[in-house]
Scaffold this motif. Structure first.
Motif, short mmCIF file in Angstrom:
data_model
loop_
_atom_site.label_atom_id
_atom_site.label_comp_id
_atom_site.label_asym_id
_atom_site.label_seq_id
_atom_site.Cartn_x
_atom_site.Cartn_y
_atom_site.Cartn_z
N THR A 26 28.76 66.48 65.91
CA THR A 26 29.27 66.64 67.26
C THR A 26 30.60 67.38 67.20
O THR A 26 31.34 67.26 66.22
CB THR A 26 29.44 65.27 67.96
OG1 THR A 26 29.76 65.48 69.32
CG2 THR A 26 30.49 64.42 67.30
N ALA A 27 30.88 68.16 68.22
CA ALA A 27 32.14 68.90 68.28
C ALA A 27 33.17 68.04 69.02
O ALA A 27 32.84 67.35 69.98
CB ALA A 27 31.94 70.21 69.02
N ILE A 28 34.41 68.08 68.53
CA ILE A 28 35.49 67.35 69.18
C ILE A 28 36.69 68.27 69.33
O ILE A 28 36.81 69.27 68.62
CB ILE A 28 35.91 66.08 68.40
CG1 ILE A 28 36.48 66.45 67.03
CG2 ILE A 28 34.76 65.11 68.29
CD1 ILE A 28 37.19 65.30 66.34
N THR A 29 37.57 67.93 70.23
CA THR A 29 38.84 68.64 70.38
C THR A 29 39.94 67.61 70.23
O THR A 29 39.91 66.56 70.87
CB THR A 29 38.94 69.29 71.78
OG1 THR A 29 37.86 70.21 71.94
CG2 THR A 29 40.26 70.01 71.95
N ILE A 30 40.88 67.91 69.35
CA ILE A 30 42.04 67.03 69.19
C ILE A 30 43.30 67.87 69.33
O ILE A 30 43.31 69.06 69.01
CB ILE A 30 42.04 66.27 67.84
CG1 ILE A 30 42.02 67.25 66.65
CG2 ILE A 30 40.87 65.33 67.75
CD1 ILE A 30 42.20 66.57 65.31
N ARG A 31 44.32 67.25 69.81
CA ARG A 31 45.61 67.93 69.95
C ARG A 31 46.57 67.33 68.93
O ARG A 31 46.86 66.14 68.96
CB ARG A 31 46.15 67.74 71.35
CG ARG A 31 45.19 68.24 72.41
CD ARG A 31 45.90 69.15 73.38
NE ARG A 31 45.01 69.60 74.44
CZ ARG A 31 44.25 70.68 74.37
NH1 ARG A 31 44.26 71.42 73.29
NH2 ARG A 31 43.49 71.04 75.38
N ILE A 32 47.04 68.17 68.01
CA ILE A 32 48.00 67.76 67.00
C ILE A 32 49.07 68.84 66.89
O ILE A 32 48.83 70.00 67.25
CB ILE A 32 47.33 67.52 65.62
CG1 ILE A 32 46.62 68.78 65.11
CG2 ILE A 32 46.35 66.36 65.68
CD1 ILE A 32 46.06 68.67 63.70
N PRO A 33 50.23 68.51 66.39
CA PRO A 33 51.27 69.52 66.21
C PRO A 33 50.80 70.64 65.27
O PRO A 33 50.08 70.37 64.29
CB PRO A 33 52.44 68.74 65.59
CG PRO A 33 52.20 67.32 65.97
CD PRO A 33 50.71 67.17 66.01
N ALA A 34 51.19 71.84 65.58
CA ALA A 34 50.78 73.01 64.78
C ALA A 34 51.19 72.86 63.32
O ALA A 34 50.44 73.23 62.42
CB ALA A 34 51.36 74.29 65.37
#
Length: 67
Positions: A26-34
């Motif tokens: 499954t595809a997911i999107t996460i937001r983390i610092p660059a």
């Protein structure tokens, strides 16, 4: 059978790893610092892996510790 069921029955570390490695993708999107992403990507490359494979490995290792 889900993760909590395996924990309750006292599954071995190997059983947990097999459970996590099975199933579909499954595809997911996460937001983390660059900076975190870049460091993680570099570490993955040093280990001869891509970002996704390294992330899956880390997740499996962490979740299988509870067994």
């Amino acid at each position: 059978m889900g993760y909590s069921d395996l924990i309750e029955k006292g599954a071995s570390k190997q059983e947990l790893k097999e459970f996590f490695a099975g199933g579909g993708q499954t595809a997911i999107t996460i937001r983390i610092p660059a900076n975190l992403r870049d460091a993680f990507k570099e570490e993955a490359e040093l280990r001869g892996m891509n970002f996704s494979a390294f992330l899956r490995m880390c997740m499996i290792q962490e979740l299988s510790k509870r067994g």
